[in-house]
Design a protein around this motif. Structure first.
Motif, PDB file in Angstrom:
ATOM      1  N   ARG A   1       8.822 -41.292 -18.164  1.00 62.50           N
ATOM      2  CA  ARG A   1       8.726 -41.497 -19.613  1.00 62.50           C
ATOM      3  C   ARG A   1       7.435 -42.245 -19.966  1.00 62.50           C
ATOM      4  NH1 ARG A   1      12.407 -41.118 -23.692  1.00 62.50           N
ATOM      5  NH2 ARG A   1      11.968 -42.294 -25.586  1.00 62.50           N
ATOM      6  N   ALA A   2       7.093 -43.233 -19.170  1.00 64.13           N
ATOM      7  CA  ALA A   2       5.864 -43.993 -19.426  1.00 64.13           C
ATOM      8  C   ALA A   2       4.641 -43.085 -19.372  1.00 64.13           C
ATOM      9  CB  ALA A   2       5.741 -45.132 -18.414  1.00 64.13           C
ATOM     10  N   ARG A   3       4.639 -42.149 -18.421  1.00 61.44           N
ATOM     11  CA  ARG A   3       3.514 -41.212 -18.330  1.00 61.44           C
ATOM     12  C   ARG A   3       3.489 -40.279 -19.548  1.00 61.44           C
ATOM     13  NH1 ARG A   3       5.103 -41.345 -12.800  1.00 61.44           N
ATOM     14  NH2 ARG A   3       6.345 -39.428 -13.028  1.00 61.44           N
TER      15      ARG A   3
ATOM     16  N   SER B   1      14.812 -34.749 -18.895  1.00 62.09           N
ATOM     17  CA  SER B   1      14.574 -35.875 -17.982  1.00 62.09           C
ATOM     18  C   SER B   1      13.380 -35.652 -17.070  1.00 62.09           C
ATOM     19  CB  SER B   1      15.825 -36.150 -17.145  1.00 62.09           C
ATOM     20  OG  SER B   1      16.030 -35.117 -16.187  1.00 62.09           O
ATOM     21  N   THR B   2      12.944 -34.392 -16.899  1.00 61.29           N
ATOM     22  CA  THR B   2      11.777 -34.136 -16.051  1.00 61.29           C
ATOM     23  C   THR B   2      10.520 -34.789 -16.607  1.00 61.29           C
ATOM     24  OG1 THR B   2      11.317 -32.049 -17.194  1.00 61.29           O
ATOM     25  CG2 THR B   2      12.727 -31.947 -15.242  1.00 61.29           C
ATOM     26  N   LYS B   3      10.525 -35.080 -17.916  1.00 65.72           N
ATOM     27  CA  LYS B   3       9.402 -35.765 -18.552  1.00 65.72           C
ATOM     28  C   LYS B   3       9.796 -37.170 -19.016  1.00 65.72           C
ATOM     29  CE  LYS B   3       7.167 -31.507 -20.092  1.00 65.72           C
ATOM     30  NZ  LYS B   3       6.639 -30.739 -21.249  1.00 65.72           N
ATOM     31  N   GLY B   4      10.940 -37.649 -18.534  1.00 64.45           N
ATOM     32  CA  GLY B   4      11.381 -38.976 -18.929  1.00 64.45           C
ATOM     33  C   GLY B   4      11.947 -39.019 -20.337  1.00 64.45           C
ATOM     34  N   LEU B   5      12.413 -37.908 -20.814  1.00 65.58           N
ATOM     35  CA  LEU B   5      12.950 -37.847 -22.167  1.00 65.58           C
ATOM     36  C   LEU B   5      14.458 -37.621 -22.131  1.00 65.58           C
ATOM     37  CD1 LEU B   5      10.144 -35.640 -23.791  1.00 65.58           C
ATOM     38  CD2 LEU B   5      10.328 -38.143 -23.754  1.00 65.58           C
TER      39      LEU B   5
END
Length: 230
Positions: free
Chosen positions: A68-70, A199-203
């Motif tokens: 998510r930070a990225r 979730s793969t992108k922290g979302l």
């Protein structure tokens, strides 16, 4: 008797303390990390200063937060949700990290029987314990006694039914068993095929305003917020 100003200061002190939300289940695959990250995003979107503590050695929640930070480096409008990997062996030190926050979401490993002193300590500190459970015989046989044990220690806890299908006979039967064991959250999480895609992108589903399936998470957040007094 204390004057009005003293009472106001006392109320303000209570309101200012960090609320502790413990996510705990003895059953692996029950949805602890999914629930944790959606509650973290719910709280952040509500304007609260929130932190996640990941006590699981697999660090599923912490790895999600790193992704998510990225993502936020390119899209900073997504709500900020800090997650810190911590150890059950130093649960007291982990709790001290929450002092400057309004809400802390604690994700724990499933092997609770191996860490009972730490889980008990976190349970005593928690304002609310959420116990996710899938509506299967295996989950109920594991979660039911755990909920009774938590309630027997005086902890405030509630079961969150996950991957629930009201159209099946097993749903009603399993829910009935858990209701007899303790409190059950009035909103359950349905089976959502695309819940892991963001979730793969922290979302999370909550990061997409038109996403299917956000309503149950919004309702569970409203329930949690009311229960912990935020």
């Amino acid at each position: 008797m204390p004057d009005a100003a003293a009472r106001e200061r006392a109320v303000a002190a209570v309101d200012a303390r960090c609320r502790i939300l413990l996510i705990s289940s003895p059953k692996g695959g029950s949805g602890k990390s999914v629930l944790s990250r959606h509650l973290l995003v719910s709280a952040a979107q509500a304007g609260l200063k929130v932190i996640g503590l990941d006590f699981d050695r697999q660090q599923t929640l912490a790895k999600w937060a790193a992704r998510r930070a990225r993502t936020r480096e390119a899209f900073p409008d997504f709500a900020d949700t800090a997650v810190v990997p911590v150890s059950l062996q130093d649960w007291r030190g982990a709790l001290r990290r929450t002092d400057s926050y309004q809400l802390a979401v604690l994700d724990t490993p499933p092997s609770v029987e191996d860490h009972l002193p730490a889980i008990d300590g976190l349970g005593e500190a928690a304002d609310l314990i959420l116990v996710p459970a899938v509506c299967t015989q295996d989950d109920v046989e594991s979660v039911g006694p755990w909920v009774k044990a938590l309630a027997g220690k005086g902890f405030t806890c509630s079961v969150v039914l996950n991957r629930a299908n009201r159209r099946t006979t097993s749903y009603a039967r399993m829910r009935g068993v858990l209701v007899k064991a303790g409190s059950v959250c009035p909103t359950e999480l349905p089976q959502l095929e695309d819940i892991h895609v963001p979730s793969t992108k922290g979302l999370t589903l909550l990061d997409y305003s038109k996403s299917r399936g956000i309503e149950p998470f919004e309702e569970i957040w409203a329930y949690v917020r009311r229960e912990v007094g935020l």
